[in-house]
Design a protein around this motif. Sequence first.
Motif, PDB file in Angstrom:
ATOM      1  N   GLN A   1       1.106  -0.990  -0.183  1.00 26.32           N
ATOM      2  CA  GLN A   1       0.058  -0.062   0.015  1.00 26.32           C
ATOM      3  C   GLN A   1       0.930   1.398   0.095  1.00 26.32           C
ATOM      4  OE1 GLN A   1      -2.614  -0.596   3.358  1.00 26.32           O
ATOM      5  NE2 GLN A   1      -4.077  -1.033   2.346  1.00 26.32           N
ATOM      6  N   PRO A   2       0.258   2.531  -0.350  1.00 18.51           N
ATOM      7  CA  PRO A   2       1.136   3.503  -0.144  1.00 18.51           C
ATOM      8  C   PRO A   2       1.972   3.886   0.992  1.00 18.51           C
ATOM      9  CG  PRO A   2      -0.939   4.173  -0.981  1.00 18.51           C
ATOM     10  CD  PRO A   2      -1.240   2.778  -0.480  1.00 18.51           C
ATOM     11  N   ASN A   3       1.605   3.270   2.168  1.00 22.62           N
ATOM     12  CA  ASN A   3       2.169   3.632   3.584  1.00 22.62           C
ATOM     13  C   ASN A   3       3.410   2.279   3.661  1.00 22.62           C
ATOM     14  OD1 ASN A   3       0.749   5.644   4.154  1.00 22.62           O
ATOM     15  ND2 ASN A   3      -0.829   4.237   5.189  1.00 22.62           N
ATOM     16  N   GLY A   4       3.228   1.440   2.807  1.00 30.12           N
ATOM     17  CA  GLY A   4       4.533   0.147   2.841  1.00 30.12           C
ATOM     18  C   GLY A   4       3.738  -0.962   2.791  1.00 30.12           C
ATOM     19  N   LYS A   5       4.819  -2.077   3.151  1.00 28.37           N
ATOM     20  CA  LYS A   5       4.413  -3.361   2.870  1.00 28.37           C
ATOM     21  C   LYS A   5       3.951  -4.308   4.143  1.00 28.37           C
ATOM     22  CE  LYS A   5       7.886  -4.237  -0.849  1.00 28.37           C
ATOM     23  NZ  LYS A   5       8.633  -3.329  -1.042  1.00 28.37           N
ATOM     24  N   GLY A   6       3.281  -5.118   3.849  1.00 25.01           N
ATOM     25  CA  GLY A   6       2.604  -5.991   4.892  1.00 25.01           C
ATOM     26  C   GLY A   6       2.485  -7.317   4.565  1.00 25.01           C
ATOM     27  N   MET A   7       1.914  -8.060   5.326  1.00 25.13           N
ATOM     28  CA  MET A   7       1.734  -9.857   5.136  1.00 25.13           C
ATOM     29  C   MET A   7       0.215 -10.190   5.460  1.00 25.13           C
ATOM     30  SD  MET A   7       3.870 -12.860   6.347  1.00 25.13           S
ATOM     31  CE  MET A   7       5.382 -12.450   5.585  1.00 25.13           C
ATOM     32  N   ILE A   8      -0.215 -10.899   4.791  1.00 30.08           N
ATOM     33  CA  ILE A   8      -1.845 -11.459   4.963  1.00 30.08           C
ATOM     34  C   ILE A   8      -1.296 -13.006   5.051  1.00 30.08           C
ATOM     35  CG2 ILE A   8      -3.976 -11.589   3.971  1.00 30.08           C
ATOM     36  CD1 ILE A   8      -4.079  -8.949   3.028  1.00 30.08           C
ATOM     37  N   ALA A   9      -2.357 -13.661   5.965  1.00 30.32           N
ATOM     38  CA  ALA A   9      -2.304 -15.136   5.908  1.00 30.32           C
ATOM     39  C   ALA A   9      -3.177 -15.625   4.789  1.00 30.32           C
ATOM     40  CB  ALA A   9      -2.954 -15.516   7.119  1.00 30.32           C
ATOM     41  N   PRO A  10      -2.882 -16.815   4.394  1.00 30.42           N
ATOM     42  CA  PRO A  10      -3.937 -17.695   3.425  1.00 30.42           C
ATOM     43  C   PRO A  10      -5.345 -17.346   3.744  1.00 30.42           C
ATOM     44  CG  PRO A  10      -1.952 -18.889   3.934  1.00 30.42           C
ATOM     45  CD  PRO A  10      -2.044 -18.028   5.070  1.00 30.42           C
ATOM     46  N   ALA A  11      -5.574 -17.391   5.116  1.00 26.22           N
ATOM     47  CA  ALA A  11      -7.148 -17.097   5.443  1.00 26.22           C
ATOM     48  C   ALA A  11      -7.574 -15.993   5.438  1.00 26.22           C
ATOM     49  CB  ALA A  11      -7.358 -17.507   7.048  1.00 26.22           C
ATOM     50  N   GLY A  12      -6.729 -14.809   5.069  1.00 27.97           N
ATOM     51  CA  GLY A  12      -6.911 -13.559   4.616  1.00 27.97           C
ATOM     52  C   GLY A  12      -7.048 -12.424   5.789  1.00 27.97           C
ATOM     53  N   HIS A  13      -6.877 -12.956   7.006  1.00 27.65           N
ATOM     54  CA  HIS A  13      -6.285 -11.980   8.139  1.00 27.65           C
ATOM     55  C   HIS A  13      -5.046 -11.144   8.096  1.00 27.65           C
ATOM     56  CE1 HIS A  13      -4.773 -15.710  10.036  1.00 27.65           C
ATOM     57  NE2 HIS A  13      -4.097 -14.728  10.573  1.00 27.65           N
ATOM     58  N   THR A  14      -4.883 -10.120   8.698  1.00 28.69           N
ATOM     59  CA  THR A  14      -3.607  -9.458   8.576  1.00 28.69           C
ATOM     60  C   THR A  14      -2.577  -9.811   9.568  1.00 28.69           C
ATOM     61  OG1 THR A  14      -4.521  -7.179   7.786  1.00 28.69           O
ATOM     62  CG2 THR A  14      -2.659  -6.958   8.727  1.00 28.69           C
ATOM     63  N   ILE A  15      -1.315 -10.313   9.122  1.00 28.49           N
ATOM     64  CA  ILE A  15      -0.257 -10.657  10.084  1.00 28.49           C
ATOM     65  C   ILE A  15       0.475  -9.422  10.164  1.00 28.49           C
ATOM     66  CG2 ILE A  15       1.671 -12.175  10.358  1.00 28.49           C
ATOM     67  CD1 ILE A  15       0.517 -14.002   8.623  1.00 28.49           C
ATOM     68  N   VAL A  16       0.782  -8.681   9.245  1.00 34.37           N
ATOM     69  CA  VAL A  16       1.772  -7.370   9.756  1.00 34.37           C
ATOM     70  C   VAL A  16       1.098  -6.478   8.837  1.00 34.37           C
ATOM     71  CG1 VAL A  16       3.941  -6.570   9.240  1.00 34.37           C
ATOM     72  CG2 VAL A  16       3.870  -8.911   9.533  1.00 34.37           C
ATOM     73  N   PRO A  17       0.734  -5.235   9.549  1.00 36.24           N
ATOM     74  CA  PRO A  17      -0.046  -4.197   8.723  1.00 36.24           C
ATOM     75  C   PRO A  17       1.137  -3.469   7.915  1.00 36.24           C
ATOM     76  CG  PRO A  17       0.975  -3.271  10.825  1.00 36.24           C
ATOM     77  CD  PRO A  17       1.208  -4.867  10.766  1.00 36.24           C
ATOM     78  N   ASN A  18       0.547  -2.582   6.626  1.00 33.71           N
ATOM     79  CA  ASN A  18       1.194  -2.413   5.670  1.00 33.71           C
ATOM     80  C   ASN A  18       2.139  -0.947   5.860  1.00 33.71           C
ATOM     81  OD1 ASN A  18      -0.960  -3.746   4.356  1.00 33.71           O
ATOM     82  ND2 ASN A  18       0.512  -3.648   2.689  1.00 33.71           N
ATOM     83  N   LEU A  19       3.059  -1.272   6.853  1.00 31.97           N
ATOM     84  CA  LEU A  19       3.784  -0.131   7.388  1.00 31.97           C
ATOM     85  C   LEU A  19       5.354  -0.153   7.156  1.00 31.97           C
ATOM     86  CD1 LEU A  19       2.002   0.023  10.954  1.00 31.97           C
ATOM     87  CD2 LEU A  19       1.810   1.525   9.015  1.00 31.97           C
ATOM     88  N   TYR A  20       5.940  -1.003   6.370  1.00 28.46           N
ATOM     89  CA  TYR A  20       7.090  -1.247   6.383  1.00 28.46           C
ATOM     90  C   TYR A  20       8.096  -1.520   5.093  1.00 28.46           C
ATOM     91  CZ  TYR A  20       5.942  -2.608  11.171  1.00 28.46           C
ATOM     92  OH  TYR A  20       5.602  -2.580  12.502  1.00 28.46           O
ATOM     93  N   GLU A  21       9.335  -1.015   5.232  1.00 29.19           N
ATOM     94  CA  GLU A  21       9.951  -1.003   3.899  1.00 29.19           C
ATOM     95  C   GLU A  21       9.946  -2.501   3.343  1.00 29.19           C
ATOM     96  OE1 GLU A  21      13.634   0.278   5.491  1.00 29.19           O
ATOM     97  OE2 GLU A  21      12.900   2.478   5.715  1.00 29.19           O
ATOM     98  N   HIS A  22      10.328  -3.392   4.298  1.00 29.04           N
ATOM     99  CA  HIS A  22      10.444  -4.799   3.796  1.00 29.04           C
ATOM    100  C   HIS A  22       9.724  -5.807   4.683  1.00 29.04           C
ATOM    101  CE1 HIS A  22      12.377  -8.081   1.416  1.00 29.04           C
ATOM    102  NE2 HIS A  22      12.890  -8.685   2.545  1.00 29.04           N
ATOM    103  N   VAL A  23       9.344  -7.015   4.329  1.00 28.37           N
ATOM    104  CA  VAL A  23       8.790  -7.973   5.152  1.00 28.37           C
ATOM    105  C   VAL A  23       9.138  -9.345   4.680  1.00 28.37           C
ATOM    106  CG1 VAL A  23       6.533  -8.949   5.992  1.00 28.37           C
ATOM    107  CG2 VAL A  23       6.692  -6.518   5.780  1.00 28.37           C
TER     108      VAL A  23
END
Length: 500
Positions: free
Chosen positions: A130-152
């Motif tokens: 996202q514009p704010n950065g990178k994140g990670m989503i689980a296969p089930a669809g829930h957010t593991i890491v919010p989109n706030l980071y340069e690298h994940v």
Amino acid sequence: MLKILFCIVWSNLICLCLKADLPTLIPIRIGDRFGYCDQARQVVLPAQFEDAQPFGIHGAIVQVAGKRGMIDQKGNWIIAPTLDEILIGQGVILRSGKRFAIADLSGKHVPKFDFDAIYEMKNGCFLTEQPNGKGMIAPAGHTIVPNLYEHVTQLHDNQGNWIDLIKVRDQGLLGLYNICSERVQAPRFSRIDAFQEGFAVVQEGDQFGLIDLEGQLRVPCNYDMLQPMNGGLCAAKLKNRWGFIDAQGREVLPFLYEAVQENGFFQGRAAVNKAGTWVFVQRNGEVEFPLDLGYQSLGSISEGLIAVCRLMEQGEVKYGYLTAEGKLMIPFAYDRAEMFKRGFAIVGQQVAKDQSIVREMRYGVIDRQGRTVIPAILHAQTQARLKRDSLGYLGFTTLIVNGKSCKIDARGRRFDCAEDAIDGIQKMWTSTRCENTSLVAVVKDGRWGFCDRNGKLRIPCQYANVQCFADGLARVWPIGGDGKLSYYIDESGQAYYEPS
């Protein structure tokens, strides 16, 4: 009459064998539209799609009015045709315009198109942007890491197994999330290594410590250097001297050594350098015996052997191997030497390149007696690693020598040598594709066809372009088309196309 009947039966058996690996429903082009037929080419779903892909486990991607959707084998919509792109892997990645979303494998429960990009990762999760950065989503669809980071990225151990910790980077510093979406470490580290024996070395500023599998700092970052945990102890450097600590940071061996062997203890002993002399010490600090004064450095003990290097009379540094008792087992003959694994080690030697003064490293494999199993002819360590592992698991590996593919046993003896099929095919044709499939795509005079892995042409060179076979089907573009006309063929060359 019996002969004719036999031929008919045999012909039908051949057809059944050829089509045994085909999907139940096959995309068939009728005029300018696609439908689906069975293996007997009887139309099951009418030709109503602008484009169609073969069925996978979860459905088939089709196109209507320039938009993509997904149907089941009855023709019902799983995902309505409103999308610009659908990618199916561990989940379903959807693109609408320049925005992305993830659906579950049934194609249902499609969330909002919230992301600028989505990439499927090897661990089955999804990296999102996202514009704010990178994140990670689980296969089930829930957010593991919010989109706030340069690298994940997800962490792993020294054997390549995934750890339930996610490493994130913000303004150059590293933090940690666990798989339950909890931030366990704010970005503070400049380095996080692979886990070994349940711990990973981390660096904060210019100091080092240890974290555990839950991401908690078990040993504070108070040391000038740390090696990975090995044998329950960790080699640590403090005030220019090395010692050993345990997982709680307690001093086990005092800080009085000038250098320590890579990876520390193995089978109850470690090589340390004290007052310019390498010696083996036990866990209680008692010296077992000194090592030769000429050794410049020692590698890890692996399977009872240690890679060591020495400055030779010609001014070159060469590597050999010692036993765990300090006896020279394999002479100093190599420019690089790795640890032993399942009885074999990768070694490197510098060779001149095409009469040039420039020398390049080539890699081979030796056994524990120092016998050459694979000569130093391999260009990459990764290739040598695959050969070594194959020797350890199977007892033999394969190697192409002088255009022939040979099996090589654990003592370096070659057997079952044969002309390398792919090498021969590549020499016969202008270009090739799909070298890892049962039928290899080949081109001659600008026309593509397919040959088998023995080089025999199975499907004539009559196409402008082709894709590789997958699940018994390949997509082809005929000569003389406008570049848009394409259809599917099976491995017998049967075309699933009717002009009208």
